[in-house]
Design a protein around this motif. Structure first.
Motif, PDB file in Angstrom:
ATOM      1  N   ASP A 127      13.324   7.493  -4.791  1.00 19.35           N
ATOM      2  CA  ASP A 127      12.859   6.729  -3.109  1.00 19.35           C
ATOM      3  C   ASP A 127      11.190   6.554  -3.076  1.00 19.35           C
ATOM      4  OD1 ASP A 127      14.822   4.657  -3.659  1.00 19.35           O
ATOM      5  OD2 ASP A 127      15.140   5.308  -1.753  1.00 19.35           O
ATOM      6  N   ARG A 128      11.518   8.496  -3.019  1.00 19.28           N
ATOM      7  CA  ARG A 128       9.789   8.664  -2.794  1.00 19.28           C
ATOM      8  C   ARG A 128       9.061   8.614  -3.477  1.00 19.28           C
ATOM      9  NH1 ARG A 128      11.327  13.355  -0.801  1.00 19.28           N
ATOM     10  NH2 ARG A 128      11.492  14.526  -2.878  1.00 19.28           N
ATOM     11  N   ASP A 129       8.742   8.629  -4.847  1.00 22.28           N
ATOM     12  CA  ASP A 129       7.943   8.641  -5.779  1.00 22.28           C
ATOM     13  C   ASP A 129       8.092   6.912  -6.033  1.00 22.28           C
ATOM     14  OD1 ASP A 129       8.084  11.457  -6.607  1.00 22.28           O
ATOM     15  OD2 ASP A 129      10.241  10.637  -8.696  1.00 22.28           O
ATOM     16  N   VAL A 130       8.585   6.134  -5.785  1.00 18.19           N
ATOM     17  CA  VAL A 130       7.771   4.922  -5.716  1.00 18.19           C
ATOM     18  C   VAL A 130       7.328   4.236  -4.375  1.00 18.19           C
ATOM     19  CG1 VAL A 130       8.924   2.678  -5.577  1.00 18.19           C
ATOM     20  CG2 VAL A 130      10.614   4.254  -6.603  1.00 18.19           C
ATOM     21  N   VAL A 131       7.805   4.418  -3.299  1.00 21.57           N
ATOM     22  CA  VAL A 131       6.426   4.680  -2.290  1.00 21.57           C
ATOM     23  C   VAL A 131       5.237   4.782  -2.315  1.00 21.57           C
ATOM     24  CG1 VAL A 131       6.590   4.719  -0.122  1.00 21.57           C
ATOM     25  CG2 VAL A 131       8.872   4.464  -0.475  1.00 21.57           C
ATOM     26  N   LEU A 132       4.951   6.601  -2.482  1.00 19.85           N
ATOM     27  CA  LEU A 132       4.045   7.342  -3.149  1.00 19.85           C
ATOM     28  C   LEU A 132       3.220   6.325  -4.209  1.00 19.85           C
ATOM     29  CD1 LEU A 132       5.119  10.663  -2.265  1.00 19.85           C
ATOM     30  CD2 LEU A 132       3.551   8.934  -1.189  1.00 19.85           C
ATOM     31  N   LEU A 133       3.539   5.764  -4.964  1.00 19.45           N
ATOM     32  CA  LEU A 133       2.787   5.383  -6.159  1.00 19.45           C
ATOM     33  C   LEU A 133       2.881   3.871  -5.618  1.00 19.45           C
ATOM     34  CD1 LEU A 133       5.381   6.097  -9.745  1.00 19.45           C
ATOM     35  CD2 LEU A 133       2.717   6.730  -9.079  1.00 19.45           C
ATOM     36  N   TYR A 134       3.223   3.417  -4.430  1.00 18.02           N
ATOM     37  CA  TYR A 134       2.732   2.312  -4.335  1.00 18.02           C
ATOM     38  C   TYR A 134       1.665   1.979  -3.288  1.00 18.02           C
ATOM     39  CZ  TYR A 134       3.245  -2.814  -2.288  1.00 18.02           C
ATOM     40  OH  TYR A 134       2.845  -3.861  -1.785  1.00 18.02           O
ATOM     41  N   ALA A 135       1.936   2.941  -2.069  1.00 19.78           N
ATOM     42  CA  ALA A 135       0.834   3.398  -0.946  1.00 19.78           C
ATOM     43  C   ALA A 135      -0.172   4.273  -1.858  1.00 19.78           C
ATOM     44  CB  ALA A 135       1.868   4.382  -0.041  1.00 19.78           C
ATOM     45  N   TRP A 136      -0.157   5.230  -2.588  1.00 17.54           N
ATOM     46  CA  TRP A 136      -1.445   5.858  -2.575  1.00 17.54           C
ATOM     47  C   TRP A 136      -1.622   5.932  -3.923  1.00 17.54           C
ATOM     48  CZ3 TRP A 136       0.830  11.127  -0.335  1.00 17.54           C
ATOM     49  CH2 TRP A 136       1.268  11.387   0.925  1.00 17.54           C
ATOM     50  N   GLY A 137      -0.864   5.609  -5.107  1.00 17.67           N
ATOM     51  CA  GLY A 137      -1.270   4.837  -6.424  1.00 17.67           C
ATOM     52  C   GLY A 137      -1.725   3.814  -6.512  1.00 17.67           C
ATOM     53  N   ASP A 138      -1.575   3.293  -5.718  1.00 18.56           N
ATOM     54  CA  ASP A 138      -2.221   1.494  -5.755  1.00 18.56           C
ATOM     55  C   ASP A 138      -1.496   0.890  -6.897  1.00 18.56           C
ATOM     56  OD1 ASP A 138      -3.588  -0.254  -3.811  1.00 18.56           O
ATOM     57  OD2 ASP A 138      -5.867   0.226  -5.162  1.00 18.56           O
ATOM     58  N   LEU A 139      -0.241   1.150  -7.135  1.00 22.85           N
ATOM     59  CA  LEU A 139       0.116   0.412  -8.045  1.00 22.85           C
ATOM     60  C   LEU A 139       0.568  -0.681  -7.392  1.00 22.85           C
ATOM     61  CD1 LEU A 139       1.693   3.533 -10.418  1.00 22.85           C
ATOM     62  CD2 LEU A 139      -0.955   1.741 -10.788  1.00 22.85           C
ATOM     63  N   ASP A 140       0.708  -1.479  -8.698  1.00 23.03           N
ATOM     64  CA  ASP A 140       1.823  -2.480  -8.198  1.00 23.03           C
ATOM     65  C   ASP A 140       3.121  -2.546  -8.823  1.00 23.03           C
ATOM     66  OD1 ASP A 140       2.104  -3.423 -10.437  1.00 23.03           O
ATOM     67  OD2 ASP A 140       0.493  -5.264 -10.842  1.00 23.03           O
ATOM     68  N   TYR A 141       4.250  -3.491  -8.644  1.00 23.40           N
ATOM     69  CA  TYR A 141       5.633  -3.352  -8.968  1.00 23.40           C
ATOM     70  C   TYR A 141       5.319  -2.617 -10.201  1.00 23.40           C
ATOM     71  CZ  TYR A 141       7.396  -5.660  -4.742  1.00 23.40           C
ATOM     72  OH  TYR A 141       7.783  -5.187  -3.405  1.00 23.40           O
ATOM     73  N   ALA A 142       4.884  -3.587 -11.512  1.00 26.13           N
ATOM     74  CA  ALA A 142       4.755  -3.508 -12.730  1.00 26.13           C
ATOM     75  C   ALA A 142       4.682  -1.563 -13.305  1.00 26.13           C
ATOM     76  CB  ALA A 142       4.202  -4.827 -13.407  1.00 26.13           C
ATOM     77  N   GLY A 143       3.064  -1.471 -12.834  1.00 25.31           N
ATOM     78  CA  GLY A 143       2.957  -0.090 -12.857  1.00 25.31           C
ATOM     79  C   GLY A 143       3.911   0.516 -12.430  1.00 25.31           C
ATOM     80  N   ILE A 144       4.805   0.965 -11.657  1.00 24.38           N
ATOM     81  CA  ILE A 144       5.409   1.565 -10.572  1.00 24.38           C
ATOM     82  C   ILE A 144       6.408   2.031 -12.156  1.00 24.38           C
ATOM     83  CG2 ILE A 144       7.270   2.090  -9.276  1.00 24.38           C
ATOM     84  CD1 ILE A 144       5.113   1.017  -7.265  1.00 24.38           C
ATOM     85  N   ALA A 147       5.431   3.472 -14.920  1.00 24.75           N
ATOM     86  CA  ALA A 147       4.641   5.091 -14.849  1.00 24.75           C
ATOM     87  C   ALA A 147       6.051   5.545 -14.588  1.00 24.75           C
ATOM     88  CB  ALA A 147       4.404   5.005 -13.097  1.00 24.75           C
ATOM     89  N   LEU A 148       6.901   5.371 -14.269  1.00 24.21           N
ATOM     90  CA  LEU A 148       8.806   6.206 -13.979  1.00 24.21           C
ATOM     91  C   LEU A 148       9.567   5.728 -14.676  1.00 24.21           C
ATOM     92  CD1 LEU A 148       8.853   6.073  -9.604  1.00 24.21           C
ATOM     93  CD2 LEU A 148       8.092   7.038 -10.961  1.00 24.21           C
ATOM     94  N   GLY A 149       9.471   4.809 -15.257  1.00 20.00           N
ATOM     95  CA  GLY A 149       9.666   3.988 -16.776  1.00 20.00           C
ATOM     96  C   GLY A 149      11.675   3.683 -16.299  1.00 20.00           C
ATOM     97  N   ILE A 150      11.572   2.868 -15.149  1.00 18.50           N
ATOM     98  CA  ILE A 150      12.481   2.185 -14.557  1.00 18.50           C
ATOM     99  C   ILE A 150      11.953   0.635 -14.521  1.00 18.50           C
ATOM    100  CG2 ILE A 150      12.863   4.772 -13.231  1.00 18.50           C
ATOM    101  CD1 ILE A 150      11.803   2.839 -11.007  1.00 18.50           C
ATOM    102  N   PRO A 151      13.410  -0.099 -14.591  1.00 18.29           N
ATOM    103  CA  PRO A 151      13.318  -1.579 -14.888  1.00 18.29           C
ATOM    104  C   PRO A 151      12.357  -1.851 -13.720  1.00 18.29           C
ATOM    105  CG  PRO A 151      15.305  -1.064 -15.095  1.00 18.29           C
ATOM    106  CD  PRO A 151      14.770   0.327 -14.664  1.00 18.29           C
ATOM    107  N   VAL A 152      11.712  -2.829 -13.055  1.00 21.82           N
ATOM    108  CA  VAL A 152      11.038  -3.287 -11.716  1.00 21.82           C
ATOM    109  C   VAL A 152      11.827  -3.987 -10.688  1.00 21.82           C
ATOM    110  CG1 VAL A 152       9.435  -5.608 -11.393  1.00 21.82           C
ATOM    111  CG2 VAL A 152       9.257  -4.651 -13.333  1.00 21.82           C
ATOM    112  N   GLY A 153      13.553  -4.000 -11.438  1.00 23.80           N
ATOM    113  CA  GLY A 153      13.860  -4.544 -10.030  1.00 23.80           C
ATOM    114  C   GLY A 153      14.314  -3.152  -9.629  1.00 23.80           C
ATOM    115  N   THR A 154      14.541  -2.210 -10.848  1.00 26.74           N
ATOM    116  CA  THR A 154      14.633  -0.884  -9.246  1.00 26.74           C
ATOM    117  C   THR A 154      14.021  -0.266  -8.529  1.00 26.74           C
ATOM    118  OG1 THR A 154      16.179  -0.384 -11.356  1.00 26.74           O
ATOM    119  CG2 THR A 154      15.435   1.364  -9.872  1.00 26.74           C
TER     120      THR A 154
END
Length: 191
Positions: A127-144, A147-154
């Motif tokens: 959860d922390r990785d997703v938040v930080l990639l979204y907030a600080w990495g400025d990635l959208d859901y597809a980018g995250i 980056a993490l190799g997980i589905p967009v739904g996850t």
């Protein structure tokens, strides 16, 4: 000697040799020795410039020189007072309501950063990785997702859960700070 120095300026050196120590001693007792050096120099410069106006009927030039030194010391004291007032005014000008508000805002921001950091540490690593990639990495859901190799739904579900947990943790931290973290007795009595 002063009268002769009008036509022969080098004769003025004798006056300096005779009275410089006494003028310096007088000035140093009234002000710091370093400034006294300047006062002595200025005294003899003024005396040299005004030597033609010296009353030659007076036998001793020391009172005249000390009078010049006294005037210069007063001028120095006035300049110092103005400088101090200016410095104090600058210092006082720096302490404005805006400066106080900015300091308060910085303190609030520091407290907020600590609360957010603590809340982020309590999240699961995913959860922390997703938040930080979204907030600080400025990635959208597809980018995250990439980056993490997980589905967009996850990504969506982790981000939703992390937001909820952070909001809750921050609300609890703020409530604790408001109602339990105070040290003044008036607020403790009202609790």
């Amino acid at each position: 000697m002063i009268e002769r120095s009008v036509g022969s300026p080098e004769d003025f050196a004798t006056l300096f040799d005779r009275h410089a120590v006494k003028v310096h001693r007088y000035a140093a007792r009234r002000i710091s020795p370093q400034v006294a050096d300047d006062i002595v120099s200025e005294t003899f410069l003024v005396a040299f410039d005004k030597r033609a106006t010296f009353d030659v009927t007076v036998a001793d030039a020391l009172p005249w020189l000390l009078g010049i030194a006294t005037t210069l010391l007063k001028q120095h004291a006035r300049r110092e007072a103005v400088a101090w007032k200016g410095m104090l005014a600058e210092i006082a000008a720096g302490v404005t309501p805006d400066a106080i508000e900015l300091a308060g805002a910085r303190m609030d921001a520091e407290r907020s950063v600590k609360r957010i950091t603590t809340a982020l540490r309590r999240l699961s690593p995913g959860d922390r990785d997703v938040v930080l990639l979204y907030a600080w990495g400025d990635l959208d859901y597809a980018g995250i997702s990439l980056a993490l190799g997980i589905p967009v739904g996850t990504v969506r579900s982790r981000l939703n859960r992390a937001r909820r947990l952070l909001r809750s943790a921050l609300d609890i931290a703020i409530d604790k700070e408001i109602f339990h973290g105070r040290t003044d007795t008036a607020s403790q009595r009202s609790i």
